[in-house]
Design a protein around this motif. Structure first.
Motif, PDB file in Angstrom:
ATOM      1  N   LYS A   4       0.741  -1.325  -0.062  1.00 55.09           N
ATOM      2  CA  LYS A   4      -0.021  -0.039   0.164  1.00 55.09           C
ATOM      3  C   LYS A   4       0.840   1.232   0.065  1.00 55.09           C
ATOM      4  N   GLU A  46      -6.203   2.052   3.431  1.00 52.84           N
ATOM      5  CA  GLU A  46      -6.286   1.549   2.072  1.00 52.84           C
ATOM      6  C   GLU A  46      -5.018   2.387   1.302  1.00 52.84           C
ATOM      7  N   VAL A  47      -5.052   1.736   0.222  1.00 53.25           N
ATOM      8  CA  VAL A  47      -4.015   2.217  -1.121  1.00 53.25           C
ATOM      9  C   VAL A  47      -4.553   3.621  -1.565  1.00 53.25           C
ATOM     10  N   GLU A  48      -3.764   4.724  -1.525  1.00 49.39           N
ATOM     11  CA  GLU A  48      -4.324   5.895  -1.996  1.00 49.39           C
ATOM     12  C   GLU A  48      -4.188   5.784  -3.596  1.00 49.39           C
ATOM     13  N   LYS A  49      -5.129   6.587  -4.168  1.00 46.45           N
ATOM     14  CA  LYS A  49      -5.286   6.438  -5.977  1.00 46.45           C
ATOM     15  C   LYS A  49      -4.648   7.882  -6.250  1.00 46.45           C
ATOM     16  N   ASP A  50      -4.161   7.945  -7.504  1.00 48.32           N
ATOM     17  CA  ASP A  50      -3.635   9.323  -8.112  1.00 48.32           C
ATOM     18  C   ASP A  50      -5.160   9.990  -8.693  1.00 48.32           C
ATOM     19  N   ASN A 105      -5.153   5.340 -10.379  1.00 47.49           N
ATOM     20  CA  ASN A 105      -4.170   4.463 -10.205  1.00 47.49           C
ATOM     21  C   ASN A 105      -3.434   4.129  -8.714  1.00 47.49           C
ATOM     22  N   ASP A 106      -3.090   3.145  -8.553  1.00 42.35           N
ATOM     23  CA  ASP A 106      -2.595   3.086  -7.030  1.00 42.35           C
ATOM     24  C   ASP A 106      -1.325   3.892  -7.174  1.00 42.35           C
ATOM     25  N   ASN A 107      -1.445   4.539  -5.774  1.00 42.02           N
ATOM     26  CA  ASN A 107      -0.283   5.564  -5.585  1.00 42.02           C
ATOM     27  C   ASN A 107       0.670   4.998  -4.645  1.00 42.02           C
ATOM     28  N   LYS A 108       1.655   3.981  -5.108  1.00 43.88           N
ATOM     29  CA  LYS A 108       2.223   3.271  -4.040  1.00 43.88           C
ATOM     30  C   LYS A 108       3.517   2.969  -4.876  1.00 43.88           C
ATOM     31  N   ASP A 154       5.992  -2.521  -6.187  1.00 41.98           N
ATOM     32  CA  ASP A 154       5.176  -3.782  -6.649  1.00 41.98           C
ATOM     33  C   ASP A 154       5.884  -4.762  -6.094  1.00 41.98           C
ATOM     34  N   LYS A 199       8.596   1.162  -8.478  1.00 45.89           N
ATOM     35  CA  LYS A 199       8.101   1.494  -9.673  1.00 45.89           C
ATOM     36  C   LYS A 199       8.636   2.607 -10.530  1.00 45.89           C
TER      37      LYS A 199
END
Length: 300
Positions: free
Chosen positions: A249, A255-259, A263-266, A269, A300
């Motif tokens: 995350k 929770e995973v933050e989104k842009d 898209n996942d902002n993490k 991977d 990433k």
């Protein structure tokens, strides 16, 4: 070095780093130098390895190699010292968390339930806080929190109360003092497991291990080059949970933050599906490998 400690899952760690011969790598838990020695074998003359360890005893294992730089600091200061050495960005970071076999075997360090010694437990001998001080000065509520969260001890509340009561009569200075003070709180037949949990809780508090781990993980995202590898081995669920959440995350809870585009902002991977564990063969040769969980991620 073998006396110091046999590296756990050495091949899996090296594979996880996916070493580029001319790359820059960081071993943030140098210890006996087992992992560092193996990393150097995979580097050419242009490669570079920086190693961290706050334990003065680790200095007896230093490697005579021009590509090697030793930094006698806690890995929570990784980013600052890598900048100081003009080593950012790096291509891979390895962390083998926890206490080495060598530290457990040094009776006077007070890490082990096997020896009677003063309750010390400092990984950095320059640090002012030790286990004695925690046991004799912390308020009952704070001891309850430490034993409950860091030791995952069922009767943490009554354990804290027992310690606070015992220290009114005499300070708790040695391993034997602690065992005698809490003997009525230890479940029958589970003595070793219970004492190991008590010692784990004290050690984590003395060395601020979880705070240091969070700082290190956050910094790893900013010092790794894109495509760089983060390889972390942990030995108990508290550490592993932090590593797992951060890789999944980019933070330690929630929770995973989104842009803006969803898209996942993490930053990472995961490379390994779940945690990598040691083979039965390795566990037979090195009992310390039994609880090890290895997680590998790519920037990433």
């Amino acid at each position: 070095m073998s006396e110091y400690h046999t590296p756990v899952m050495l091949n899996e760690c090296i594979e996880g780093l996916d070493i580029k011969p001319a790359g820059t790598y960081v071993d943030v838990t140098f210890g006996g130098g087992g992992h560092s020695r193996e990393i150097l074998k995979h580097l050419n003359k242009d490669g570079k390895l920086l190693a961290f360890d706050q334990d003065a005893d680790a200095k007896q294992n230093l490697l005579a190699d021009d590509r090697f730089v030793f930094i006698d600091q806690n890995f929570r200061y990784m980013k600052n010292f890598l900048r100081l050495h003009d080593a950012v960005p790096v291509d891979g970071i390895l962390a083998d968390l926890g206490v080495s076999s060598y530290q457990f075997d040094q009776a006077e360090r007070g890490f082990s339930i096997r020896f009677d010694a003063e309750l010390d437990m400092r990984m950095n001998q320059q640090s002012t806080l030790n286990a004695k001080e925690v046991l004799n000065t912390y308020p009952e509520a704070e001891l309850h929190r430490i034993f409950g969260i860091y030791g995952e001890i069922q009767n943490a509340k009554s354990l804290a109360n027992t310690i606070v009561t015992a220290r009114l009569n005499a300070p708790i200075v040695t391993v034997a003092d602690l065992k005698n003070a809490i003997v009525n709180r230890i479940p029958r037949g589970k003595e070793n497991k219970y004492l190991a949990q008590v010692f784990q809780a004290l050690r984590i508090e003395v060395n601020q291990e979880l705070e240091a781990l969070k700082e290190f993980l956050t910094q790893s995202a900013s010092v790794l080059a894109p495509g760089g590898r983060l390889v972390v081995m942990s030995y108990h669920s508290l550490e592993d949970r932090l590593v797992k959440n951060f890789i999944a995350k980019g933070k330690f809870s929630g929770e995973v933050e989104k842009d803006f585009y969803g898209n996942d902002n993490k930053p990472f991977d995961s490379v390994s599906r779940g945690a990598v564990t040691a083979s039965e063969e390795e566990i037979k040769d090195n009992n310390r490998a039994r609880s090890a969980k290895l997680r590998i991620a790519v920037k990433k």
